[in-house]
Design an enzyme around this catalytic site. Structure first.
Site, PDB file in Angstrom:
ATOM      1  N   ALA A  12       0.835  -1.210   0.000  1.00 23.86           N
ATOM      2  CA  ALA A  12       0.000   0.000   0.000  1.00 23.86           C
ATOM      3  C   ALA A  12       0.867   1.256   0.000  1.00 23.86           C
ATOM      4  O   ALA A  12       0.633   2.192  -0.783  1.00 23.86           O
ATOM      5  CB  ALA A  12      -0.927   0.008   1.222  1.00 23.86           C
ATOM      6  N   TYR A 192      -0.260 -22.958  -4.731  1.00 26.13           N
ATOM      7  CA  TYR A 192       0.001 -22.406  -6.064  1.00 26.13           C
ATOM      8  C   TYR A 192       1.499 -22.142  -6.232  1.00 26.13           C
ATOM      9  O   TYR A 192       2.218 -21.915  -5.252  1.00 26.13           O
ATOM     10  CB  TYR A 192      -0.843 -21.160  -6.366  1.00 26.13           C
ATOM     11  CG  TYR A 192      -0.702 -19.993  -5.419  1.00 26.13           C
ATOM     12  CD1 TYR A 192       0.304 -19.057  -5.568  1.00 26.13           C
ATOM     13  CD2 TYR A 192      -1.620 -19.812  -4.391  1.00 26.13           C
ATOM     14  CE1 TYR A 192       0.399 -17.969  -4.714  1.00 26.13           C
ATOM     15  CE2 TYR A 192      -1.533 -18.728  -3.527  1.00 26.13           C
ATOM     16  CZ  TYR A 192      -0.519 -17.813  -3.702  1.00 26.13           C
ATOM     17  OH  TYR A 192      -0.424 -16.740  -2.850  1.00 26.13           O
ATOM     18  N   ASP A 270      -3.989  -2.516   4.779  1.00 27.52           N
ATOM     19  CA  ASP A 270      -4.313  -3.270   5.988  1.00 27.52           C
ATOM     20  C   ASP A 270      -4.492  -2.374   7.206  1.00 27.52           C
ATOM     21  O   ASP A 270      -5.146  -2.766   8.175  1.00 27.52           O
ATOM     22  CB  ASP A 270      -3.200  -4.292   6.284  1.00 27.52           C
ATOM     23  CG  ASP A 270      -3.354  -5.554   5.466  1.00 27.52           C
ATOM     24  OD1 ASP A 270      -4.253  -5.607   4.605  1.00 27.52           O
ATOM     25  OD2 ASP A 270      -2.577  -6.507   5.695  1.00 27.52           O
TER      26      ASP A 270
HETATM   27  C1  LIG Z   1       6.500  -9.143   6.670  1.00 28.26           C
HETATM   28  C2  LIG Z   1       5.182  -9.371   5.980  1.00 28.26           C
HETATM   29  C3  LIG Z   1       4.972 -10.565   5.268  1.00 28.26           C
HETATM   30  C4  LIG Z   1       3.755 -10.802   4.622  1.00 28.26           C
HETATM   31  N1  LIG Z   1       3.580 -11.975   3.945  1.00 28.26           N
HETATM   32  C5  LIG Z   1       2.421 -12.206   3.295  1.00 28.26           C
HETATM   33  C6  LIG Z   1       2.227 -13.420   2.572  1.00 28.26           C
HETATM   34  O1  LIG Z   1       3.090 -14.268   2.492  1.00 28.26           O
HETATM   35  N2  LIG Z   1       1.031 -13.618   1.934  1.00 28.26           N
HETATM   36  C7  LIG Z   1       0.022 -12.686   2.001  1.00 28.26           C
HETATM   37  O2  LIG Z   1      -1.044 -12.895   1.425  1.00 28.26           O
HETATM   38  N3  LIG Z   1       0.188 -11.523   2.687  1.00 28.26           N
HETATM   39  C8  LIG Z   1       1.355 -11.267   3.324  1.00 28.26           C
HETATM   40  N4  LIG Z   1       1.523 -10.098   4.018  1.00 28.26           N
HETATM   41  C9  LIG Z   1       0.396  -9.153   4.092  1.00 28.26           C
HETATM   42  C10 LIG Z   1       0.134  -8.451   2.814  1.00 28.26           C
HETATM   43  O3  LIG Z   1       1.329  -7.907   2.294  1.00 28.26           O
HETATM   44  C11 LIG Z   1      -0.887  -7.375   3.106  1.00 28.26           C
HETATM   45  O4  LIG Z   1      -2.078  -7.991   3.594  1.00 28.26           O
HETATM   46  C12 LIG Z   1      -1.329  -6.582   1.922  1.00 28.26           C
HETATM   47  O5  LIG Z   1      -0.352  -6.570   0.922  1.00 28.26           O
HETATM   48  C13 LIG Z   1      -1.631  -5.132   2.310  1.00 28.26           C
HETATM   49  O6  LIG Z   1      -0.402  -4.499   2.517  1.00 28.26           O
HETATM   50  P1  LIG Z   1      -0.156  -3.184   3.355  1.00 28.26           P
HETATM   51  O7  LIG Z   1       0.912  -2.446   2.640  1.00 28.26           O
HETATM   52  O8  LIG Z   1      -1.428  -2.484   3.663  1.00 28.26           O
HETATM   53  O9  LIG Z   1       0.385  -3.719   4.767  1.00 28.26           O
HETATM   54  P2  LIG Z   1       1.702  -4.525   5.114  1.00 28.26           P
HETATM   55  O10 LIG Z   1       2.072  -5.461   4.031  1.00 28.26           O
HETATM   56  O11 LIG Z   1       1.492  -5.091   6.486  1.00 28.26           O
HETATM   57  O12 LIG Z   1       2.864  -3.402   5.190  1.00 28.26           O
HETATM   58  C14 LIG Z   1       3.004  -2.496   6.276  1.00 28.26           C
HETATM   59  C15 LIG Z   1       4.393  -1.895   6.267  1.00 28.26           C
HETATM   60  O13 LIG Z   1       4.475  -0.953   7.328  1.00 28.26           O
HETATM   61  C16 LIG Z   1       5.653  -1.202   8.090  1.00 28.26           C
HETATM   62  N5  LIG Z   1       5.384  -0.811   9.463  1.00 28.26           N
HETATM   63  C17 LIG Z   1       4.517  -1.412  10.320  1.00 28.26           C
HETATM   64  N6  LIG Z   1       4.533  -0.799  11.511  1.00 28.26           N
HETATM   65  C18 LIG Z   1       5.441   0.199  11.414  1.00 28.26           C
HETATM   66  C19 LIG Z   1       5.911   1.184  12.338  1.00 28.26           C
HETATM   67  N7  LIG Z   1       5.446   1.236  13.590  1.00 28.26           N
HETATM   68  N8  LIG Z   1       6.840   2.070  11.924  1.00 28.26           N
HETATM   69  C20 LIG Z   1       7.307   2.050  10.630  1.00 28.26           C
HETATM   70  N9  LIG Z   1       6.895   1.117   9.729  1.00 28.26           N
HETATM   71  C21 LIG Z   1       5.973   0.211  10.110  1.00 28.26           C
HETATM   72  C22 LIG Z   1       5.896  -2.694   7.915  1.00 28.26           C
HETATM   73  O14 LIG Z   1       7.246  -3.049   8.181  1.00 28.26           O
HETATM   74  C23 LIG Z   1       5.493  -2.918   6.475  1.00 28.26           C
HETATM   75  O15 LIG Z   1       6.571  -2.668   5.598  1.00 28.26           O
HETATM   76  C24 LIG Z   1       2.718  -9.816   4.676  1.00 28.26           C
HETATM   77  C25 LIG Z   1       2.922  -8.617   5.383  1.00 28.26           C
HETATM   78  C26 LIG Z   1       4.156  -8.373   6.023  1.00 28.26           C
HETATM   79  C27 LIG Z   1       4.366  -7.058   6.759  1.00 28.26           C
END
Ligand SMILES: Cc1cc2nc3c(=O)[nH]c(=O)nc-3n(C[C@H](O)[C@H](O)[C@H](O)COP(=O)(O)OP(=O)(O)OC[C@H]3O[C@@H](n4cnc5c(N)ncnc54)[C@H](O)[C@@H]3O)c2cc1C
Length: 363
Positions: A12, A192, A270
């Site tokens: 995101a 997959y 998320d």
């Molecule tokens: C390490 C990890 C592995 C994942 N593996 C999978 C998987 O194998 N399969 C799957 O379906 N989904 C996985 N997911 C979840 C998936 O990526 C998310 O559900 C979806 O892509 C939405 O992503 P997002 O960017 O909203 O959140 P996220 O992918 O959770 O990214 C959030 C980011 O914010 C950073 N962050 C969090 N808290 C802080 C803070 N306090 N200060 C600074 N930075 C912070 C995290 O390090 C991360 O880079 C994973 C997520 C993470 C974090």
């Protein structure tokens, strides 16, 4: 001063920074990790997410998925194989993060900066080391348990679903580019291939009475996974016999945060609405959020326009969990209906999701 600060360099956050930069907005990213490393495993990118990636100038870094194949786990009998149209991709999360990061160009990416809290109406980041940073506008893309979500909705509690999930990667050769979903009473397993069919992504879900913590880094004994699926047909047991390392996490239903904005802070991905993994839409909704927020400009109008679609996707994911784990007479009837549809009109099941996959937020 930078116009927008994005907290979190996940899917995101990276996509939001790119979409804003491409519109001429000055943007920076703050991320807790020291490096954007090889974490996570498989993601299914659907056409609604693929359209956003392409609009950002990125080809999904994984092969197209040809079908979703539902199989009765205990007997190994095929229930329905639904051919997929273009735009469905099987992607390693690390490869997608790398592809997004490769387009950052001169967008500042501040790594190794864990944020402990957001304050001053969303205009200040309070780092874990005691430092602070003033920001003009904040996009909270720091995931389900991040600091920005706590700032926007401190009282919003998640509900334990009574389900746990394992994920593992198994080396394979020549696995077909499709997702198999092996369903059965109380548990199911999704397989997959990733990276030219060299790795098999395994996600297995089991209903459980005891609570297990959320999180992506908790390991479990591979034998516990094998035991849970010991009554499944040969191919599943064979794959699981080769699992050497497995992660386990508890599935919490967070629902959508009641408000996605507070002061200068707007939540996306998320942080705003973690979804259960039964529709494979977490990353896709995150990409849509990133694009639509950048295009809307006004966060209030964006939230009002966006909520209905996200709520519908969350509810659909919840319903899938129930349908995969049917027991007794409902299972017999449900599986019979699936086989009947599969024999005459296998694409009909997927047409129910036209509202989801057919949507194009980039036009
Ligand atoms: C390490 C990890 C592995 C994942 N593996 C999978 C998987 O194998 N399969 C799957 O379906 N989904 C996985 N997911 C979840 C998936 O990526 C998310 O559900 C979806 O892509 C939405 O992503 P997002 O960017 O909203 O959140 P996220 O992918 O959770 O990214 C959030 C980011 O914010 C950073 N962050 C969090 N808290 C802080 C803070 N306090 N200060 C600074 N930075 C912070 C995290 O390090 C991360 O880079 C994973 C997520 C993470 C974090």
């Amino acid at each position: 001063m930078t116009e927008v600060t994005v907290l979190g360099a996940g899917i995101a956050g990276l996509a939001a920074a790119l979409a804003l930069r491409d519109r001429g907005v000055s943007v920076e990213i703050v991320e807790q990790a020291e490096r954007l490393t090889e974490v996570g495993a498989g993601l299914q990118i659907a056409p609604n997410g693929t359209r956003v990636l392409r609009a950002l100038g990125i080809d999904p870094p994984g092969p197209e998925s040809r079908a979703v194949h539902l199989i009765d786990g205990p007997t190994g009998r095929s229930l329905i194989r639904m051919p997929l149209g273009p735009g469905f991709h099987l992607v390693h999360r690390a490869d997608l993060i790398e592809a997004l990061a490769a387009r950052l160009g001169d967008i500042p990416l501040h790594l190794g900066r864990p944020v402990a809290g957001v304050s001053d109406g969303g205009r200040r980041l309070d780092f874990s080391n005691g430092q602070t940073r003033a920001v003009r506008r904040l996009i909270g893309a720091d995931g389900a348990r991040g600091a920005s979500r706590h700032f926007v909705a401190p009282d919003h509690a998640a509900r334990w679903t009574g389900q746990v999930a394992w994920r593992a990667l198994v080396p394979v050769a020549g696995w077909p580019a499709e997702a198999q979903v092996h369903v059965g009473p109380g548990r199911h397993l999704v397989l997959y291939p990733l990276r030219d069919g060299r790795l098999l992504n395994v996600v297995a879900v089991e209903e459980r009475a005891e609570w297990v913590a959320e999180g992506w880094s908790q390991e479990d004994d591979p034998q516990a996974l094998r035991d849970a699926f010991a009554n499944y047909a040969g191919p599943v047991r064979e794959v699981l016999s080769r699992v050497e390392r497995v992660h386990l996490w508890g599935l919490m239903d967070h629902g959508a945060v009641p408000a996605w904005r507070r002061g200068a802070c707007t939540l996306i991905g998320d942080a705003a609405h973690p979804t259960l993994p039964f529709l494979a839409q977490g990353a896709n909704l995150a990409l849509e959020d990133a694009w639509t927020l950048a295009a809307a400009g006004d966060p209030a109008a964006w939230e009002a326009a966006r909520r209905g679609r996200v709520t519908r996707a969350l509810a659909t994911a919840q319903a899938n969990a129930r349908n995969y784990h049917l027991t007794g007479m409902r299972r017999a009837l449900g599986h019979g209906a699936l086989r009947a549809v599969g024999a005459v009109a296998p694409r009909a099941m997927l047409r129910r999701y036209d509202w989801l996959y057919g949507h194009d937020v980039t036009v």
